[in-house]
Design an enzyme around this catalytic site. Structure first.
Site, PDB file in Angstrom:
ATOM      1  N   ASP A 263       0.868  -1.172   0.000  1.00 24.77           N
ATOM      2  CA  ASP A 263       0.000   0.000   0.000  1.00 24.77           C
ATOM      3  C   ASP A 263       0.914   1.234   0.000  1.00 24.77           C
ATOM      4  OD1 ASP A 263      -2.145   1.681  -0.048  1.00 24.77           O
ATOM      5  OD2 ASP A 263      -3.234   0.691   1.550  1.00 24.77           O
ATOM      6  N   TRP A 264       0.283   2.385  -0.094  1.00 22.71           N
ATOM      7  CA  TRP A 264       1.021   3.650  -0.250  1.00 22.71           C
ATOM      8  C   TRP A 264       2.020   3.838   0.903  1.00 22.71           C
ATOM      9  CZ3 TRP A 264       0.081   7.459  -4.091  1.00 22.71           C
ATOM     10  CH2 TRP A 264       0.759   8.667  -3.889  1.00 22.71           C
TER      11      TRP A 264
END
Ligand code: BGC
Length: 733
Positions: A263-264
């Site tokens: 994820d980011w």
């Protein structure tokens, strides 16, 4: 070419590319950079030309996307095209209901169609990869991201998640308009502590496997190309460094051959979690565990080559990661078709897409209450109607969370749709009452109350603006925000028939809604066509047919409340439940039930999972299993008689629940095993047959092996998780 030959060709092409790649170019394929803004900054240009960037997210300008691809294909040494990623969550320009609303349709065909429309619209911009579906189990409505889930149930989430994957990826992955899906967030994110985003999760392995992992397995079986890790930590190990999830379960047990993206920034955040000391160690932990591609942060780009040179990560390991990424690019046919011609796709927001969005919104709306047949409205008996509330005419707010590319100008609001539907027949007066759903100032109340007084019927549209749900937008108090409850009370006290329409990104606690409200429609955030969908139900163009994909709590303190809970050794019964108000003041010390409940609220939800009313009068008349003793390789035949004794044609969602009475681990009191949306004309009686494969009875037992255990089962059919029509069957050894 046969499928086997096609796979062999792809694997051969991967090997040929790998042979030519430098270590830096390999790591480039594992790097997902954030673009955007319709221009190509110098660092990105250089990254692509030098083969240091294999994927870009958040660029939606088609000319820029084509130019990015041109630089990758024509100007980088090996000409490998880019993955172009975007959060296309519930539509692109045309916005469909939030996933939680789509789940309320209990209709996999519609969910698939919605994803297809989204894929076609996104493809027009050159997007070839979406970060959806979100398959986290949503059992905590405080969590803002519950809006993105398909609700509380693993079976429903599995069926709908697989449908969404099929919709995005299409029949042929390399056809125009097919985009790669990404099942997220692997895994356990929905159990974030206290419903706070990004928080820790503590899920025992048995629960993890039987509940949280199931929809991911279903997505894999549907061919999903990629998975995204979760921000959360599980049993002390952040998902982006979790070898158990990424290696043991995903690769070894499930044989996944797509790729895993972080994820980011979630790899660099391993340091904030306290798992690593620096980015270099974060890169090491993530790569070792099995994250193939890094989103946004650059620990791989900066440290992976050196970790390989030092021998801490083997080049063979990196090759495996690159293979997973290249496999997806080849499957998508990007090498053959790196560019997109927007004109080859239908224009966005076209009538067909809007019709699909309308149908999905209609089927997502759940009617919770309809006293004295207040609905549908009877325009010939009305002369005036008041539409009141801060959500009644908000083209943007009705779209919900994650609508980067959604176009509020396409939105049709409840007010505009009601006006159009009743035009010339009923006078419609509008007052918002409150500026926003969060407003506390009551300056708008007098005008709203005047409008209500002057009307025969009031439609009150309340709920949550879109910013109150979604990522990082969690709430501790899940009642109606601001002064909405006061507005509702005051309007309801006028004695007019009040129809409450709730638009929200989560299940709100509804115990406190006044009894005098005649009808309640729960519309979630219904998207572009929310207005006409609501108006069609209010005016009887269609009967409501949505069903709750989550239990609606009476009060927030009941969370987590879900139907598939365990029985416990001391389950509450009507005889043992004692309410605080009923404790005898003279004998406070005596037994107050000694079973599992809160003293100050009834143990049941306000409305159970699966619940939803129609304008018909549906009765489940009988259920039987002609052969109630089945063997492991067979299936259970279930015959149901269901009748619509009402005056309206309806769609009913027939649900089957089971309970495994004795297991090697405790089993839920009920589990959904099958459902089907069926149409029932007024007066129609139908005999339905379901075949439930004995495999559906399987679960992970004490030995963590998935199998069905022989023994007796109860089975219920009906229109919600609390239905009482019951039979039983036995699984033989
Ligand atoms: C979210 C993901 C999303 C990603 C890219 C993250 O903050 O958790 O669900 O796909 O951003 O926008």
């Amino acid at each position: 070419m046969t499928e086997v030959a096609h796979i062999a060709v792809i694997e051969e092409r991967i090997e040929r590319l790998l042979e030519q790649m430098t270590l830096e170019e390999k790591v480039g394929q594992l790097t997902l950079a954030s673009g955007g803004g319709g221009h190509i900054p110098e660092w990105l240009d250089e990254g692509i030309r030098r083969g240091r960037t294999g994927a870009v997210l958040n660029e939606v300008d088609v000319d820029t996307v084509n130019e990015l691809q041109r630089r990758a294909v024509e100007e980088s040494r090996l000409g490998i095209p880019l993955l172009i990623g975007r959060d296309v969550i519930h539509g692109f320009r045309t916005v469909f209901p939030i996933p939680l609303g789509q789940a309320a349709t209990w209709n996999p065909e519609l969910v698939e169609r919605g994803a297809r429309v989204a894929a076609l619209e996104a493809s027009r911009c050159g997007i070839n990869w979406t970060f959806a579906p979100m398959l986290d189990i949503g059992r905590d409505p405080r969590w803002g991201r519950v809006a993105e889930t398909f609700g509380e149930d693993p079976h429903l989430s599995s069926v709908l998640g697989a449908a969404m994957v099929r919709g995005f990826q299409g029949g042929e992955l390399d056809a125009d308009g097919s985009i790669a899906a990404c099942a997220k967030h692997f895994a356990g994110y929905g159990a974030s502590e206290s419903g706070k985003d990004y928080n820790s999760t503590n899920i025992p392995e048995n629960e993890l496997r039987n509940v949280h992992l199931r929809p991911f397995k279903a997505a894999l079986d549907a061919g999903v190309c990629s998975l995204m890790t979760s921000f959360s930590d599980l049993d002390g190990v952040p998902a982006s460094a979790n070898e158990f999830l990424l290696d043991q379960v995903l690769r070894r047990e499930w044989d996944f051959d797509g790729f895993v993206v972080s994820d980011w920034d979630s790899i660099s955040q391993l340091q904030a979690h306290g798992l690593t000391e620096n980015d270099r160690e974060s890169a090491y932990e993530a790569a070792r565990a099995g994250v193939d591609m890094e989103m946004a942060s650059t620990t791989y780009a900066h440290h992976l080559p050196q970790l390989v040179t030092e021998g801490r990560i083997s080049e063979e390991k990196v090759d495996g990661m690159v293979r997973n990424v290249l496999r997806t690019k080849l499957r998508l046919g990007l090498f053959e078709r790196p560019y997109v011609d927007p004109e080859s796709f239908p224009d966005w927001g076209n009538p067909t897409y809007l019709a699909d969005a309308l149908e999905t919104a209609r089927q997502s709306i759940v009617m919770l209450r309809n006293r004295d047949e207040t609905l549908p409205l009877k325009p010939h008996e009305l002369s005036s109607l008041a539409v009141i509330g801060p959500m009644a005419d908000e083209p943007y707010e009705q779209l919900g969370t994650w609508i980067f590319d959604g176009d509020p100008e396409l939105s049709q609001t409840p007010l505009s749709a009601i006006r159009e539907a009743l035009h010339g027949e009923v006078e419609v007066r509008y007052e918002r009452g409150l500026e926003t759903t969060r407003s506390r100032t009551r300056d708008g109340f007098p005008a709203a109350l005047d409008a209500a007084r002057a009307a025969d019927v009031v439609v009150l549209v309340l709920g949550e603006e879109s910013i109150l749900s979604g990522e990082a937008h969690c709430r501790a108090d899940i009642t109606l925000p601001g002064a909405q409850a006061a507005l509702l009370d005051e309007v309801a006290s006028l004695g007019k028939p009040v129809i409450l329409v709730i638009m929200a990104g989560r299940a709100l606690a509804v115990e406190a809604l006044p009894d005098s409200v005649a009808a309640i429609l729960y519309a979630w955030h219904p998207g572009t066509m929310g207005g006409p969908a609501i108006s069609d139900i209010l005016t009887g163009v269609v009967s409501p047919s949505g069903r709750l994909p989550v239990s609606l709590p009476r009060v927030g303190g009941q969370i987590p409340i879900y139907y598939a809970h365990k029985n416990t050794g001391r389950p509450p019964t009507p005889e043992t439940f004692v309410h605080i108000d009923d404790i005898d003041p003279g004998a406070p010390q005596v037994s107050i039930g000694n079973t599992s409940f809160h003293l100050d609220v009834h143990p049941s939800p306000a409305y159970p999972f699966g619940f939803g009313l129609t304008y018909g009068d549906v009765h489940y008349r009988s259920v039987s299993c002609p052969e109630p003793r089945i063997t492991p390789g067979s299936s259970l035949e279930v015959i149901i008689e269901v009748a619509n004794e009402g005056q309206w044609d309806v769609e009913e969602v027939v649900q089957i629940y089971i309970r495994d009475l004795v297991g090697s681990v405790t089993r839920p009191v009920r589990e959904l095993v099958a459902f089907r949306r069926v149409s029932l004309e007024a007066g129609e009686v139908r005999h339905l047959r379901f075949d439930i494969d004995a495999k559906e009875l399987a679960f992970y037992g004490r030995d963590m092996k998935r199998k069905a255990e022989p023994g007796r089962f109860h089975l219920w059919v009906g229109g919600h998780a609390g239905s009482t029509l019951q039979t039983e069957f036995e699984l033989l050894p």
